[in-house]
Design a protein around this motif. Structure first.
Motif, PDB file in Angstrom:
ATOM      1  N   LEU A   1       0.828  -1.213   0.000  1.00  0.00           N
ATOM      2  CA  LEU A   1       0.000   0.000   0.000  1.00  0.00           C
ATOM      3  C   LEU A   1       0.863   1.264   0.000  1.00  0.00           C
ATOM      4  O   LEU A   1       0.543   2.247  -0.637  1.00  0.00           O
ATOM      5  CB  LEU A   1      -0.940   0.001   1.205  1.00  0.00           C
ATOM      6  CG  LEU A   1      -2.107  -0.990   1.108  1.00  0.00           C
ATOM      7  CD1 LEU A   1      -2.861  -1.074   2.429  1.00  0.00           C
ATOM      8  CD2 LEU A   1      -3.068  -0.611  -0.013  1.00  0.00           C
TER       9      LEU A   1
ATOM     10  N   PHE B   1      -1.273   5.688  -5.753  1.00  0.00           N
ATOM     11  CA  PHE B   1      -2.527   6.302  -5.345  1.00  0.00           C
ATOM     12  C   PHE B   1      -2.393   7.062  -4.023  1.00  0.00           C
ATOM     13  O   PHE B   1      -3.105   8.020  -3.776  1.00  0.00           O
ATOM     14  CB  PHE B   1      -3.537   5.176  -5.172  1.00  0.00           C
ATOM     15  CG  PHE B   1      -4.955   5.607  -5.145  1.00  0.00           C
ATOM     16  CD1 PHE B   1      -5.579   6.030  -6.294  1.00  0.00           C
ATOM     17  CD2 PHE B   1      -5.676   5.579  -3.978  1.00  0.00           C
ATOM     18  CE1 PHE B   1      -6.890   6.413  -6.284  1.00  0.00           C
ATOM     19  CE2 PHE B   1      -6.998   5.960  -3.956  1.00  0.00           C
ATOM     20  CZ  PHE B   1      -7.605   6.382  -5.118  1.00  0.00           C
ATOM     21  N   PHE B   2      -1.464   6.621  -3.194  1.00  0.00           N
ATOM     22  CA  PHE B   2      -1.371   7.204  -1.868  1.00  0.00           C
ATOM     23  C   PHE B   2      -0.325   8.283  -1.732  1.00  0.00           C
ATOM     24  O   PHE B   2       0.056   8.619  -0.645  1.00  0.00           O
ATOM     25  CB  PHE B   2      -1.156   6.103  -0.836  1.00  0.00           C
ATOM     26  CG  PHE B   2      -2.388   5.297  -0.692  1.00  0.00           C
ATOM     27  CD1 PHE B   2      -3.442   5.782   0.029  1.00  0.00           C
ATOM     28  CD2 PHE B   2      -2.526   4.097  -1.335  1.00  0.00           C
ATOM     29  CE1 PHE B   2      -4.615   5.077   0.126  1.00  0.00           C
ATOM     30  CE2 PHE B   2      -3.686   3.372  -1.247  1.00  0.00           C
ATOM     31  CZ  PHE B   2      -4.736   3.865  -0.514  1.00  0.00           C
TER      32      PHE B   2
ATOM     33  N   TRP C   1      -8.774  11.585  -5.048  1.00  0.00           N
ATOM     34  CA  TRP C   1      -8.276  11.220  -3.736  1.00  0.00           C
ATOM     35  C   TRP C   1      -9.379  10.863  -2.751  1.00  0.00           C
ATOM     36  O   TRP C   1      -9.348   9.831  -2.103  1.00  0.00           O
ATOM     37  CB  TRP C   1      -7.465  12.416  -3.193  1.00  0.00           C
ATOM     38  CG  TRP C   1      -6.498  12.008  -2.189  1.00  0.00           C
ATOM     39  CD1 TRP C   1      -6.605  12.182  -0.854  1.00  0.00           C
ATOM     40  CD2 TRP C   1      -5.284  11.337  -2.410  1.00  0.00           C
ATOM     41  NE1 TRP C   1      -5.518  11.665  -0.250  1.00  0.00           N
ATOM     42  CE2 TRP C   1      -4.699  11.147  -1.171  1.00  0.00           C
ATOM     43  CE3 TRP C   1      -4.622  10.882  -3.557  1.00  0.00           C
ATOM     44  CZ2 TRP C   1      -3.480  10.498  -1.026  1.00  0.00           C
ATOM     45  CZ3 TRP C   1      -3.416  10.253  -3.421  1.00  0.00           C
ATOM     46  CH2 TRP C   1      -2.862  10.069  -2.166  1.00  0.00           C
ATOM     47  N   ASN C   2     -10.357  11.773  -2.651  1.00  0.00           N
ATOM     48  CA  ASN C   2     -11.379  11.607  -1.609  1.00  0.00           C
ATOM     49  C   ASN C   2     -12.431  10.603  -2.041  1.00  0.00           C
ATOM     50  O   ASN C   2     -13.609  10.894  -2.047  1.00  0.00           O
ATOM     51  CB  ASN C   2     -12.037  12.956  -1.319  1.00  0.00           C
ATOM     52  CG  ASN C   2     -11.001  13.980  -0.946  1.00  0.00           C
ATOM     53  OD1 ASN C   2      -9.946  13.633  -0.438  1.00  0.00           O
ATOM     54  ND2 ASN C   2     -11.284  15.223  -1.215  1.00  0.00           N
ATOM     55  N   ASN C   3     -11.990   9.460  -2.439  1.00  0.00           N
ATOM     56  CA  ASN C   3     -12.924   8.515  -3.012  1.00  0.00           C
ATOM     57  C   ASN C   3     -12.859   7.191  -2.265  1.00  0.00           C
ATOM     58  O   ASN C   3     -11.990   6.355  -2.498  1.00  0.00           O
ATOM     59  CB  ASN C   3     -12.561   8.323  -4.494  1.00  0.00           C
ATOM     60  CG  ASN C   3     -13.613   7.549  -5.211  1.00  0.00           C
ATOM     61  OD1 ASN C   3     -14.004   6.467  -4.766  1.00  0.00           O
ATOM     62  ND2 ASN C   3     -14.095   8.083  -6.308  1.00  0.00           N
ATOM     63  N   LYS C   4     -13.818   7.014  -1.361  1.00  0.00           N
ATOM     64  CA  LYS C   4     -13.841   5.835  -0.507  1.00  0.00           C
ATOM     65  C   LYS C   4     -14.012   4.543  -1.310  1.00  0.00           C
ATOM     66  O   LYS C   4     -13.414   3.515  -1.000  1.00  0.00           O
ATOM     67  CB  LYS C   4     -15.011   6.009   0.469  1.00  0.00           C
ATOM     68  CG  LYS C   4     -15.046   5.078   1.612  1.00  0.00           C
ATOM     69  CD  LYS C   4     -16.179   5.504   2.528  1.00  0.00           C
ATOM     70  CE  LYS C   4     -16.857   4.307   3.127  1.00  0.00           C
ATOM     71  NZ  LYS C   4     -18.002   4.698   3.943  1.00  0.00           N
TER      72      LYS C   4
ATOM     73  N   VAL D   1     -10.754   3.420  -2.816  1.00  0.00           N
ATOM     74  CA  VAL D   1      -9.821   2.928  -1.796  1.00  0.00           C
ATOM     75  C   VAL D   1     -10.260   1.547  -1.297  1.00  0.00           C
ATOM     76  O   VAL D   1      -9.434   0.658  -1.091  1.00  0.00           O
ATOM     77  CB  VAL D   1      -9.693   3.929  -0.633  1.00  0.00           C
ATOM     78  CG1 VAL D   1      -8.727   3.410   0.415  1.00  0.00           C
ATOM     79  CG2 VAL D   1      -9.213   5.265  -1.145  1.00  0.00           C
TER      80      VAL D   1
ATOM     81  N   LEU E   1      -8.053  -1.872  -1.525  1.00  0.00           N
ATOM     82  CA  LEU E   1      -7.776  -2.778  -0.399  1.00  0.00           C
ATOM     83  C   LEU E   1      -8.104  -4.228  -0.783  1.00  0.00           C
ATOM     84  O   LEU E   1      -7.360  -5.153  -0.473  1.00  0.00           O
ATOM     85  CB  LEU E   1      -8.608  -2.371   0.816  1.00  0.00           C
ATOM     86  CG  LEU E   1      -8.023  -1.281   1.710  1.00  0.00           C
ATOM     87  CD1 LEU E   1      -9.029  -0.856   2.754  1.00  0.00           C
ATOM     88  CD2 LEU E   1      -6.739  -1.756   2.382  1.00  0.00           C
TER      89      LEU E   1
ATOM     90  N   LEU F   1     -14.174   6.646   5.964  1.00  0.00           N
ATOM     91  CA  LEU F   1     -12.982   5.799   5.914  1.00  0.00           C
ATOM     92  C   LEU F   1     -13.213   4.542   5.075  1.00  0.00           C
ATOM     93  O   LEU F   1     -14.326   4.025   5.009  1.00  0.00           O
ATOM     94  CB  LEU F   1     -12.595   5.368   7.333  1.00  0.00           C
ATOM     95  CG  LEU F   1     -12.380   6.483   8.341  1.00  0.00           C
ATOM     96  CD1 LEU F   1     -12.246   5.913   9.737  1.00  0.00           C
ATOM     97  CD2 LEU F   1     -11.145   7.298   7.968  1.00  0.00           C
TER      98      LEU F   1
ATOM     99  N   ILE G   1      -8.036   2.979   6.003  1.00  0.00           N
ATOM    100  CA  ILE G   1      -7.384   4.061   5.251  1.00  0.00           C
ATOM    101  C   ILE G   1      -8.276   5.289   5.264  1.00  0.00           C
ATOM    102  O   ILE G   1      -9.468   5.210   5.007  1.00  0.00           O
ATOM    103  CB  ILE G   1      -7.099   3.630   3.802  1.00  0.00           C
ATOM    104  CG1 ILE G   1      -5.983   2.584   3.781  1.00  0.00           C
ATOM    105  CG2 ILE G   1      -6.698   4.823   2.945  1.00  0.00           C
ATOM    106  CD1 ILE G   1      -5.816   1.893   2.473  1.00  0.00           C
TER     107      ILE G   1
ATOM    108  N   PRO H   1      -8.931   8.169   3.157  1.00  0.00           N
ATOM    109  CA  PRO H   1      -8.590   8.590   1.788  1.00  0.00           C
ATOM    110  C   PRO H   1      -8.161  10.051   1.700  1.00  0.00           C
ATOM    111  O   PRO H   1      -7.358  10.410   0.850  1.00  0.00           O
ATOM    112  CB  PRO H   1      -9.889   8.370   1.003  1.00  0.00           C
ATOM    113  CG  PRO H   1     -10.691   7.428   1.816  1.00  0.00           C
ATOM    114  CD  PRO H   1     -10.322   7.718   3.249  1.00  0.00           C
ATOM    115  N   LYS H   2      -8.682  10.908   2.583  1.00  0.00           N
ATOM    116  CA  LYS H   2      -8.318  12.327   2.494  1.00  0.00           C
ATOM    117  C   LYS H   2      -6.872  12.562   2.907  1.00  0.00           C
ATOM    118  O   LYS H   2      -6.180  13.404   2.366  1.00  0.00           O
ATOM    119  CB  LYS H   2      -9.243  13.154   3.380  1.00  0.00           C
ATOM    120  CG  LYS H   2     -10.605  13.351   2.749  1.00  0.00           C
ATOM    121  CD  LYS H   2     -11.452  14.286   3.587  1.00  0.00           C
ATOM    122  CE  LYS H   2     -12.833  14.410   2.961  1.00  0.00           C
ATOM    123  NZ  LYS H   2     -13.773  15.132   3.800  1.00  0.00           N
TER     124      LYS H   2
ATOM    125  N   SER I   1      -4.589   9.958   3.290  1.00  0.00           N
ATOM    126  CA  SER I   1      -3.767   8.861   2.782  1.00  0.00           C
ATOM    127  C   SER I   1      -2.946   8.187   3.884  1.00  0.00           C
ATOM    128  O   SER I   1      -1.798   7.826   3.691  1.00  0.00           O
ATOM    129  CB  SER I   1      -2.862   9.312   1.644  1.00  0.00           C
ATOM    130  OG  SER I   1      -1.818  10.123   2.098  1.00  0.00           O
TER     131      SER I   1
ATOM    132  N   LEU J   1      -2.538   5.007   6.546  1.00  0.00           N
ATOM    133  CA  LEU J   1      -2.947   3.613   6.733  1.00  0.00           C
ATOM    134  C   LEU J   1      -2.855   3.283   8.220  1.00  0.00           C
ATOM    135  O   LEU J   1      -1.825   3.489   8.852  1.00  0.00           O
ATOM    136  CB  LEU J   1      -2.027   2.681   5.933  1.00  0.00           C
ATOM    137  CG  LEU J   1      -2.222   1.186   6.175  1.00  0.00           C
ATOM    138  CD1 LEU J   1      -3.550   0.712   5.602  1.00  0.00           C
ATOM    139  CD2 LEU J   1      -1.082   0.393   5.548  1.00  0.00           C
TER     140      LEU J   1
END
Lengths: 247, 88
Positions: A185, A190-191, A209-212, A215, A219, B9, B21, B23-24, B26, B28
Motif C-alpha cells: 500500500l 494512489f497514496f 483522492w477523496n474517493n472511498k 480505496v 484494499l 474511511l 485508510i 482517503p483524504k 492517505s 494507513l
C-alpha cells in the motif's frame, strides 16, 4: 485548428484539446495505448479540458488517472517499482524514491547472460486476469532512466515481488503478510500526498483522492495480490546479479 | 457518551486484522484482533456503557483494567480522526 485526444475507457474518461499538432503527435507516440480514441459524445462535458504543452504535468495527471481507473474498473493498480520480464515471468522490485529502482535496472541492463525485458524503472502496472492470476505490464512512466525503445505492451505473469533496500551485501528476507500489505500500500502511487503534485494537477488529485469506493476496491485487490504472489525484502549492492533470484 | 465510526474511511479485515485508510489524508492504520472487535462493535452508533458491557461479556478481563484500556484506545482512535465521540 484544435486537436482532440482522450484517455480512459468506458466508465471514466477525459477529453483534451490542444492546438499544437506536433505536441499531440509526440504524446501519442510516447504514451501509446495510454492515450486512446473515445468518441467525445460518451465523455461527460465536465471532463473536457484544454491541455497545455507541458509534458510533465500531463504525465503526472496520467499516473493519477490510471491509479484510480485501474482499481475501480480493471482490478489493478500502479505501483512504485522497477520490473523485468524473463521467460514469461516478471520480477517486481518495489520501493520509494532513492530506494534503488533505477540502480537495479541499470544492473539488469548490463546483464548479457539472460534475455530480460524491461517494464519500467519507476512505475509498473499490475492487473488481475480472468484466470485469477496477476500480470504486470510495462508503462510509459520511467524515472532516472530513459524509456528504451520497444518496451510497449509487454506483459508477464507476476512471479515475485521484492521490496528493495540498498545494502553492503546481497540477501533476501521473507516477510510476513502484515508487513507485505503495508509495504504494498505504501508503494502504490494512489497514496502519494496531494502536495507532491503542484499547479493544475492538484485539482485532479483531489478529484481522485477523496474517493472511498476506489480505496475500498484497492484494499480488496491488494489483499488478493498479497495472497497470490510471493513477497520478499531484497537487500542489494552493485554486485547483484539476476541469477540470484530467478526461478 | 456515544461513539461512532468516521463514515469517510475505507477499511477491510484481512487475516484477522483491520486495515483502515483515511482517503483524504492517505494514512494507513492497522488494528489488532481486539481493536478489530471493538471496531465491529461500533459499526453503528453505540454508547460507551453498552460497548463496555459487550466487551466484558466477550473477554475475560476485570472491569477496571478494561475501562482504562478502552478509554485510552478510544482516545487514540478519536485523535486519529477514526471515530467521533459525542455526548448523549
Amino acid at each position: 485548428m484544435e486537436y482532440i485526444f482522450s484517455i480512459g475507457g468506458e466508465y471514466l474518461s477525459f477529453r483534451f484539446v490542444n492546438k499544437d499538432k506536433n505536441f499531440l503527435k509526440n504524446l501519442k507516440n510516447y504514451y501509446n495505448k495510454f492515450i486512446c480514441k473515445i468518441p467525445s459524445r460518451v465523455i461527460p462535458k465536465q471532463n473536457f479540458y484544454s491541455q497545455q504543452n507541458n509534458i510533465y504535468s500531463f504525465d503526472s495527471f496520467l499516473r493519477i488517472f490510471y491509479s484510480r481507473y485501474l482499481c475501480e474498473y480493471k482490478k489493478g493498480f500502479l505501483i512504485h517499482a522497477a520490473g523485468i520480464g524473463y521467460n514469461n515471468f516478471s520480477y517486481i522490485f518495489s520501493g520509494e524514491s532513492e530506494s534503488g529502482k533505477s540502480t537495479l535496472m541499470k544492473i539488469f541492463m548490463k546483464d548479457r547472460t539472460n534475455k530480460l525485458y524491461y517494464l519500467s524503472d519507476e512505475i509498473i502496472l499490475i492487473k488481475k486476469h480472468k484466470d485469477n492470476n496477476f500480470y504486470s505490464y510495462s508503462t510509459p512512466f520511467w524515472g532516472g532512466l530513459k524509456k528504451p525503445q520497444n518496451v510497449e505492451n509487454l506483459s508477464f505473469y507476476v512471479s515475485k515481488i521484492f521490496f528493495i533496500n540498498k545494502s553492503s551485501e546481497n540477501y533476501i528476507e521473507e516477510i510476513n503478510f502484515d508487513e507485505t500489505i503495508r509495504l504494498i500500500l505504501k508503494n502504490i502511487i494512489f497514496f502519494h500526498p496531494a502536495d507532491n503534485y503542484s499547479n493544475k494537477e492538484t485539482n485532479f488529485v483531489g478529484l481522485f483522492w477523496n474517493n472511498k469506493v476506489s480505496v475500498n476496491k484497492l484494499l480488496e485487490i491488494t489483499q488478493e495480490f498479497c495472497m497470490k504472489v510471493k513477497c520478499y525484502k531484497l537487500f542489494f549492492n552493485k554486485s547483484f546479479k539476476f541469477n540470484l533470484i530467478k526461478l | 457518551m456515544l461513539i461512532e465510526k468516521n463514515k469517510n474511511l475505507a477499511f477491510r479485515k484481512i487475516e484477522g486484522k483491520l486495515y483502515i485508510i483515511d482517503p483524504k489524508k492517505s494514512y494507513l492504520h492497522c488494528l489488532d484482533e481486539i481493536g478489530t472487535k471493538i471496531w465491529e462493535l461500533i459499526s453503528k452508533k453505540i454508547s460507551y456503557v453498552k460497548l463496555l458491557n459487550k466487551l466484558i461479556s466477550i473477554y475475560d478481563i476485570d472491569e477496571l483494567t478494561l475501562k482504562k484500556d478502552l478509554s485510552e484506545f478510544l482516545m487514540e482512535l478519536k485523535n486519529k480522526n477514526l471515530i467521533n465521540i459525542s455526548n448523549e
